[in-house]
Write a protein that holds these residues in place. Structure first.
Motif, PDB file in Angstrom:
ATOM      1  N   UNK A  16       0.840  -1.191   0.000  1.00 34.21           N
ATOM      2  CA  UNK A  16       0.000   0.000   0.000  1.00 34.21           C
ATOM      3  C   UNK A  16       0.871   1.235   0.000  1.00 34.21           C
ATOM      4  N   UNK A  17       0.366   2.325  -0.562  1.00 28.62           N
ATOM      5  CA  UNK A  17       1.117   3.579  -0.516  1.00 28.62           C
ATOM      6  C   UNK A  17       1.357   4.006   0.935  1.00 28.62           C
ATOM      7  N   UNK A  18       2.503   4.598   1.165  1.00 31.67           N
ATOM      8  CA  UNK A  18       2.817   5.133   2.484  1.00 31.67           C
ATOM      9  C   UNK A  18       2.876   6.648   2.393  1.00 31.67           C
ATOM     10  N   UNK A  19       2.605   7.300   3.510  1.00 29.75           N
ATOM     11  CA  UNK A  19       2.600   8.756   3.520  1.00 29.75           C
ATOM     12  C   UNK A  19       3.010   9.234   4.908  1.00 29.75           C
ATOM     13  N   UNK A 117      10.395   7.498  12.201  1.00 26.63           N
ATOM     14  CA  UNK A 117      10.850   6.438  13.087  1.00 26.63           C
ATOM     15  C   UNK A 117       9.690   5.603  13.610  1.00 26.63           C
ATOM     16  N   UNK A 118       8.472   6.124  13.460  1.00 28.05           N
ATOM     17  CA  UNK A 118       7.262   5.441  13.917  1.00 28.05           C
ATOM     18  C   UNK A 118       6.628   4.640  12.778  1.00 28.05           C
ATOM     19  N   UNK A 119       5.625   3.811  13.117  1.00 29.10           N
ATOM     20  CA  UNK A 119       4.885   3.038  12.121  1.00 29.10           C
ATOM     21  C   UNK A 119       4.173   4.003  11.180  1.00 29.10           C
ATOM     22  N   UNK A 120       4.004   3.698   9.917  1.00 30.18           N
ATOM     23  CA  UNK A 120       4.381   2.435   9.285  1.00 30.18           C
ATOM     24  C   UNK A 120       5.835   2.408   8.806  1.00 30.18           C
ATOM     25  N   UNK A 128      21.746   6.774   7.778  1.00 31.94           N
ATOM     26  CA  UNK A 128      21.209   7.168   6.483  1.00 31.94           C
ATOM     27  C   UNK A 128      20.221   6.100   6.023  1.00 31.94           C
ATOM     28  N   UNK A 129      19.046   6.533   5.620  1.00 33.28           N
ATOM     29  CA  UNK A 129      18.017   5.641   5.077  1.00 33.28           C
ATOM     30  C   UNK A 129      17.728   6.075   3.656  1.00 33.28           C
ATOM     31  N   UNK A 130      17.699   5.102   2.743  1.00 28.45           N
ATOM     32  CA  UNK A 130      17.391   5.364   1.342  1.00 28.45           C
ATOM     33  C   UNK A 130      16.155   4.552   1.004  1.00 28.45           C
ATOM     34  N   UNK A 131      15.139   5.230   0.491  1.00 23.82           N
ATOM     35  CA  UNK A 131      13.920   4.551   0.090  1.00 23.82           C
ATOM     36  C   UNK A 131      13.545   4.950  -1.321  1.00 23.82           C
ATOM     37  N   UNK A 132      12.933   4.037  -2.009  1.00 25.65           N
ATOM     38  CA  UNK A 132      12.437   4.286  -3.357  1.00 25.65           C
ATOM     39  C   UNK A 132      10.962   3.934  -3.365  1.00 25.65           C
ATOM     40  N   UNK A 133      10.138   4.926  -3.721  1.00 25.39           N
ATOM     41  CA  UNK A 133       8.694   4.737  -3.825  1.00 25.39           C
ATOM     42  C   UNK A 133       8.304   4.823  -5.285  1.00 25.39           C
ATOM     43  N   UNK A 134       7.313   4.029  -5.690  1.00 27.60           N
ATOM     44  CA  UNK A 134       6.839   4.146  -7.064  1.00 27.60           C
ATOM     45  C   UNK A 134       5.956   5.383  -7.189  1.00 27.60           C
ATOM     46  N   UNK A 135       5.436   5.641  -8.359  1.00 27.17           N
ATOM     47  CA  UNK A 135       4.664   6.864  -8.619  1.00 27.17           C
ATOM     48  C   UNK A 135       3.384   6.955  -7.782  1.00 27.17           C
ATOM     49  N   UNK A 136       2.908   5.821  -7.266  1.00 25.17           N
ATOM     50  CA  UNK A 136       1.709   5.817  -6.426  1.00 25.17           C
ATOM     51  C   UNK A 136       2.050   5.923  -4.945  1.00 25.17           C
ATOM     52  N   UNK A 137       3.336   5.903  -4.599  1.00 21.24           N
ATOM     53  CA  UNK A 137       3.737   6.032  -3.202  1.00 21.24           C
ATOM     54  C   UNK A 137       3.972   4.715  -2.489  1.00 21.24           C
TER      55      UNK A 137
END
Length: 179
Positions: A16-19, A117-120, A128-137
């Motif tokens: 699911x998208x995250x925000x 740092x909290x859920x989700x 260092x944190x690196x994240x990649x989200x798709x166009x929908x999040x």
């Protein structure tokens, strides 16, 4: 990679998208979903970790420029300032972030409350944190700590799939111009 556990049937749930809602260095509240529509590369770092993945940042810019892809994804920097959320440290930290924004020429969001740092998200807050989200999040790649070369290959493979280009293939030299 999903942020949820498997379901009772044994199959993992659909991602699911995250925000999250964060702030700009000037105090404006913004949602990360504001950057949907293109892949999003998120860097979430505390002040002592901004150089851990400098090789990735340099390689990302170089590959993007060489391939004409700098506008194909959003790059969002987020400073973890949770430990500075008190007077007068907050204003000193925000002033530092604003100076870094001017040097880098990109906005840097701030996380004063430890939101990521909290859920989700549940990101480690002292690295260092690196994240990649798709166009929908939806989260498609996540890494915490200093990336090794093989981890950067996994990152560029995932990013390449999202932008429709093999980012690991050698670039063809431009044809020589003939007078």
């Amino acid at each position: 990679m999903t942020l949820a556990a498997g379901s009772a049937s044994g199959a993992p749930p659909a991602p699911e998208p995250v925000d999250a809602t964060l702030s700009t260095s000037k105090g404006e509240r913004v949602r990360l979903s504001r950057w949907r529509g293109k892949p999003v590369i998120l860097f979430y770092e505390d002040k002592d970790s901004t150089t851990l993945n400098l090789p990735l940042k340099d390689e990302l810019f170089t590959r993007g420029r060489e391939r004409g892809l700098l506008q194909s994804a959003w790059v969002v920097a987020i400073a973890n300032l949770e430990k500075y959320d008190f007077f007068p440290a907050r204003e000193i930290a925000l002033s530092y972030v604003r100076d870094e924004e001017k040097k880098a020429g990109v906005p840097i969001l701030v996380d004063l409350e430890g939101t990521l740092g909290d859920a989700p998200w549940k990101l480690p807050t002292k690295t260092s944190n690196v994240m990649l989200l798709d166009a929908e999040g939806t989260l498609v790649f996540r890494y915490s700590g200093r990336m090794k070369p093989e981890d950067r290959v996994r990152f560029f493979t995932a990013l390449g799939a999202l932008v429709g280009q093999d980012l690991l293939a050698e670039q063809e030299p431009p044809p020589e111009a003939h007078p």
